[in-house]
Write an enzyme that holds these catalytic residues in place. Structure first.
Site, PDB file in Angstrom:
ATOM      1  N   TRP A  74      37.132 -19.883 -19.589  1.00  0.00           N
ATOM      2  CA  TRP A  74      37.468 -21.146 -20.242  1.00  0.00           C
ATOM      3  C   TRP A  74      37.422 -22.210 -19.158  1.00  0.00           C
ATOM      4  CZ3 TRP A  74      41.356 -24.945 -20.211  1.00  0.00           C
ATOM      5  CH2 TRP A  74      41.463 -25.726 -21.377  1.00  0.00           C
ATOM      6  N   ASN A  98      41.390 -15.474 -13.194  1.00  0.00           N
ATOM      7  CA  ASN A  98      42.073 -16.313 -14.172  1.00  0.00           C
ATOM      8  C   ASN A  98      43.042 -17.217 -13.435  1.00  0.00           C
ATOM      9  OD1 ASN A  98      40.787 -14.950 -16.213  1.00  0.00           O
ATOM     10  ND2 ASN A  98      42.622 -13.970 -17.029  1.00  0.00           N
ATOM     11  N   GLY A  99      43.177 -18.456 -13.893  1.00  0.00           N
ATOM     12  CA  GLY A  99      44.116 -19.369 -13.261  1.00  0.00           C
ATOM     13  C   GLY A  99      43.410 -20.507 -12.559  1.00  0.00           C
ATOM     14  N   GLU A 485      53.376 -29.995 -37.397  1.00  0.00           N
ATOM     15  CA  GLU A 485      52.649 -28.734 -37.332  1.00  0.00           C
ATOM     16  C   GLU A 485      51.434 -28.758 -38.254  1.00  0.00           C
ATOM     17  OE1 GLU A 485      51.681 -24.711 -36.472  1.00  0.00           O
ATOM     18  OE2 GLU A 485      52.715 -26.311 -35.400  1.00  0.00           O
ATOM     19  N   LYS A 489      47.587 -28.246 -37.039  1.00  0.00           N
ATOM     20  CA  LYS A 489      46.686 -27.222 -37.581  1.00  0.00           C
ATOM     21  C   LYS A 489      45.372 -27.849 -38.038  1.00  0.00           C
ATOM     22  CE  LYS A 489      48.898 -23.585 -36.917  1.00  0.00           C
ATOM     23  NZ  LYS A 489      49.182 -24.246 -35.626  1.00  0.00           N
ATOM     24  N   GLU A 492      43.292 -28.966 -35.055  1.00  0.00           N
ATOM     25  CA  GLU A 492      42.875 -27.835 -34.236  1.00  0.00           C
ATOM     26  C   GLU A 492      41.603 -27.184 -34.762  1.00  0.00           C
ATOM     27  OE1 GLU A 492      46.408 -25.323 -32.146  1.00  0.00           O
ATOM     28  OE2 GLU A 492      46.449 -25.369 -34.318  1.00  0.00           O
ATOM     29  N   HIS A 508      57.288 -48.514 -39.699  1.00  0.00           N
ATOM     30  CA  HIS A 508      57.306 -48.839 -38.269  1.00  0.00           C
ATOM     31  C   HIS A 508      55.948 -48.599 -37.615  1.00  0.00           C
ATOM     32  CE1 HIS A 508      61.682 -49.405 -38.234  1.00  0.00           C
ATOM     33  NE2 HIS A 508      61.696 -48.417 -39.114  1.00  0.00           N
ATOM     34  N   LYS A 607      43.871 -19.370 -26.953  1.00  0.00           N
ATOM     35  CA  LYS A 607      45.047 -18.788 -27.602  1.00  0.00           C
ATOM     36  C   LYS A 607      46.239 -18.755 -26.655  1.00  0.00           C
ATOM     37  CE  LYS A 607      47.318 -16.633 -30.831  1.00  0.00           C
ATOM     38  NZ  LYS A 607      47.764 -17.395 -32.005  1.00  0.00           N
TER      39      LYS A 607
END
Length: 612
Positions: A74, A98-99, A485, A489, A492, A508, A607
């Site tokens: 990624w 990774n990282g 949420e 979703k 995303e 407002h 994920k």
């Protein structure tokens, strides 16, 4: 976010590496690659895109080997290109990582001064060159890695192989998850045990700073230069049940698994209409001292924490603060004694939440403060579970879809159980209230099952969203976080710009966005705020907005021109956020499918977010 698989065996592990990468696809990635040691050579294939592209390349080249490492990347440093894909090679050294190596530019400058040529824009390539350089002063691959690790700043998990060391695999864990899969005459590494479950259910979990040397028949682990023992744990084989089955996507399967997942989660704590005496019994002494709650989380887990704030304060009169971990860890928050710090994470490896936890623990010790830490998590073997005083598991089973569904609703169920437990310990909730809420929890799976029966109606609503570019979600009270949420979703997985608001905030600012092209999703449970919410709906309609309402069956809200209504089964106000999560999940799912996006692996997302 990124995935590592590696192994050493008597047999060829090529297919094992490929299959492991496929099982890690849910984490999010943009390229994949592997390197095998065979006959004194490093055989490498890398491809941009899906693991299937890599699998096809490997099948064409017929490369194989009994020692190898593989990776799904990624992108952090450098674009998603074949040159930037892992593994990276320097001389005869191959590395997966990774990282993030935070001081990579400084290291890169030093290495270039020594004559090393870089072929990628990644931070990872410095590790390969550093190991290659260290091998000039030692014949031991393990010793070379030991020399390199102190030079690295940041978070990383590493897998390292070398052609001159065909019988060993070196791995390192520092701030990024890594497990060792223990076999018979073979051993493996991975960033997630899920990748290895087809070949072993015995795992060794490395701790921060561990360096391990794997051969076919042995595993040596070193911490601070000393040999240490790490226990081998056997994992329940049922955890590997992560196929889509009859469903088109993992996300849809996981939406429909919510009744069972919630049932599993509450069953660990309830006995009839009461909490089981053994539920979190070992935490009772610490809970009795608690004067306030601090919740730390990211993304969807943060929304779960926002709802818990209402519950802690309304039900048991306990002050509660909720903060995004990526902000909490950097703003020098005041650490207060007699506080319960609750970390919420699906994976238990979320980088910012884990860092915030560790920083809080260090600062509490330095100030001599008495704080208690607890993790709510879906992975029993995760870092957060191991590093907090107590843990409360969400028994959701593997969640593969990047957009969280059943992990979120089980987090809410677990948080309610925690509220009841603390309230009971502190005598701040009556037996009658506990009985009422636990009775409602027992009925919750059935209510959600009935809600899922409205899937076809929600699909028809989704058809009206396919050409939209923006959307508002509105809720009040405990359903304001569900509005957040729902918006998360939708954006995303469908890539529609969506925002969630407390409905009382319309005047407002957000009302300026409402016009004939703006769909507005309303969450309307039967609670004390319903009449005020109806007024907010009138405000939207007066400006030409089109309403999509998920309303309690007894709310009196009916469909009319530009007001589409799906009636949700009646549920108590206190548990309504769990139920109202389901229709917004289904709406987002169907809109994404109709728009042709990659539902389970949306672009640019991962994920498990294990880097900042």
């Amino acid at each position: 976010m990124c995935g590592i698989v590696g192994g050493i065996a008597e047999r060829s592990i090529t297919n094992i590496l490929i299959e492991g990468l496929k099982r890690l696809e849910y984490r999010g990635y943009d390229s994949a690659g592997l390197a095998l040691i065979n006959a004194g050579q490093v055989l490498r294939e890398r491809r941009v895109g899906k693991v299937i592209n890599l699998a096809e390349a490997v099948e064409t080249s017929h490369i194989s080997g009994s020692l190898g490492i593989a990776h799904t990347r990624w992108a952090t440093h450098g674009k998603p290109t074949e040159e930037n894909a892992h593994p990276h090679i320097s001389g005869n050294v191959a590395v997966v990582h990774n990282g993030i190596i935070e001081n990579y530019q400084e290291l890169k400058d030093d290495l270039e001064a020594l004559g090393y040529v870089f072929t990628s824009q990644t931070d990872t390539e410095v590790v390969a060159h550093l190991v290659n350089d260290a091998l000039k002063s030692t014949p031991s691959l393990l010793e070379a890695v030991r020399q390199v690790v102190p030079q690295l700043k940041g978070a990383y998990a590493l897998g390292i192989v070398h052609t001159d060391h065909p019988n060993e695999l070196i791995t390192v864990r520092e701030g990024s998850p890594l497990v060792i899969g223990v076999g018979i005459g073979e051993n493996f590494i991975s960033s997630d045990q899920l990748a290895l479950l087809p070949i072993t259910n015995r795992f060794m979990y490395l701790e921060e700073g561990d360096i391990a040397r794997l051969t076919r028949t042995s595993i040596e682990v070193f911490a601070n230069g000393n040999r240490v023992e790490r226990p081998v744990k056997e994992l329940d084989a049922t955890v590997s049940n992560a196929s889509k089955g009859e469903y088109k996507h993992y996300m849809l399967k996981e939406i429909y698994e919510q009744p069972e997942a919630i049932q599993q989660t509450i069953s660990q704590a309830l006995n009839g209409n009461a909490l089981r005496p053994d539920f979190l019994k070992n935490a009772e002494v610490d809970f009795s001292k608690i004067q306030q709650i601090q919740i730390i989380a990211c993304g969807t887990s943060y929304h779960a924490g926002m709802i818990a704030k209402y519950w802690f304060e309304q039900l048991i009169d306990l002050p509660c603060q909720v903060e995004i971990a990526s902000e909490f860890r950097y703003r020098s928050p005041v650490i207060v004694g007699n506080t319960l710090y609750v970390c919420i994470s699906q994976s238990g490896e979320t980088a910012d939440t884990l860092a915030a936890l560790r920083d809080t623990q260090k600062r509490a010790v330095a100030k001599g403060l008495d704080v208690v830490t607890l993790t709510i998590c879906n992975v029993a073997t995760s870092s957060m579970v191991r590093e907090t005083n107590y843990s409360l598991l969400t028994l959701a089973g593997p969640e593969i879809g990047v957009a969280s569904t059943k992990a979120f609703t089980t987090q809410l169920a677990a948080l309610m159980l925690l509220v009841l437990k603390i309230g009971q310990v502190k005598n701040s909730i009556s037996t009658e209230q506990v009985e009422q809420i636990t009775s409602e929890l027992w009925h919750l799976p059935k209510v959600i099952l009935n809600t899922l029966q409205h899937n076809d109606s929600i699909l028809r609503l989704a058809e009206l969203f396919t050409e939209k570019q923006h959307c508002l979600f509105l809720g009040r009270g405990t359903n304001f976080p569900i509005a957040l949420e729902g918006a998360l979703k939708l954006k995303e997985i469908s890539y529609i710009h969506a925002e969630g608001y407390a409905a009382g905030e319309l005047k407002h600012g957000p009302l300026a966005l409402v016009d004939n092209e703006m769909p507005v999703v309303i969450l309307a449970p039967q609670d004390d705020m319903l009449d005020k919410l109806k007024s907010n709906m009138e405000e939207v309609q007066a400006r030409g907005g089109e309403l999509f309402v998920f309303a309690d069956v007894n709310s009196g809200i009916k469909g009319k021109d530009r007001q589409h209504v799906v009636h949700v089964p009646n549920v108590s106000a206190v548990l309504s956020p769990i139920v109202y999560s389901v229709p917004v999940q289904l709406l987002s799912y169907h809109v994404a499918v109709l728009r042709g996006t990659d539902v389970d692996q949306p672009r640019n997302l991962a994920k498990s977010v294990t880097v900042e």
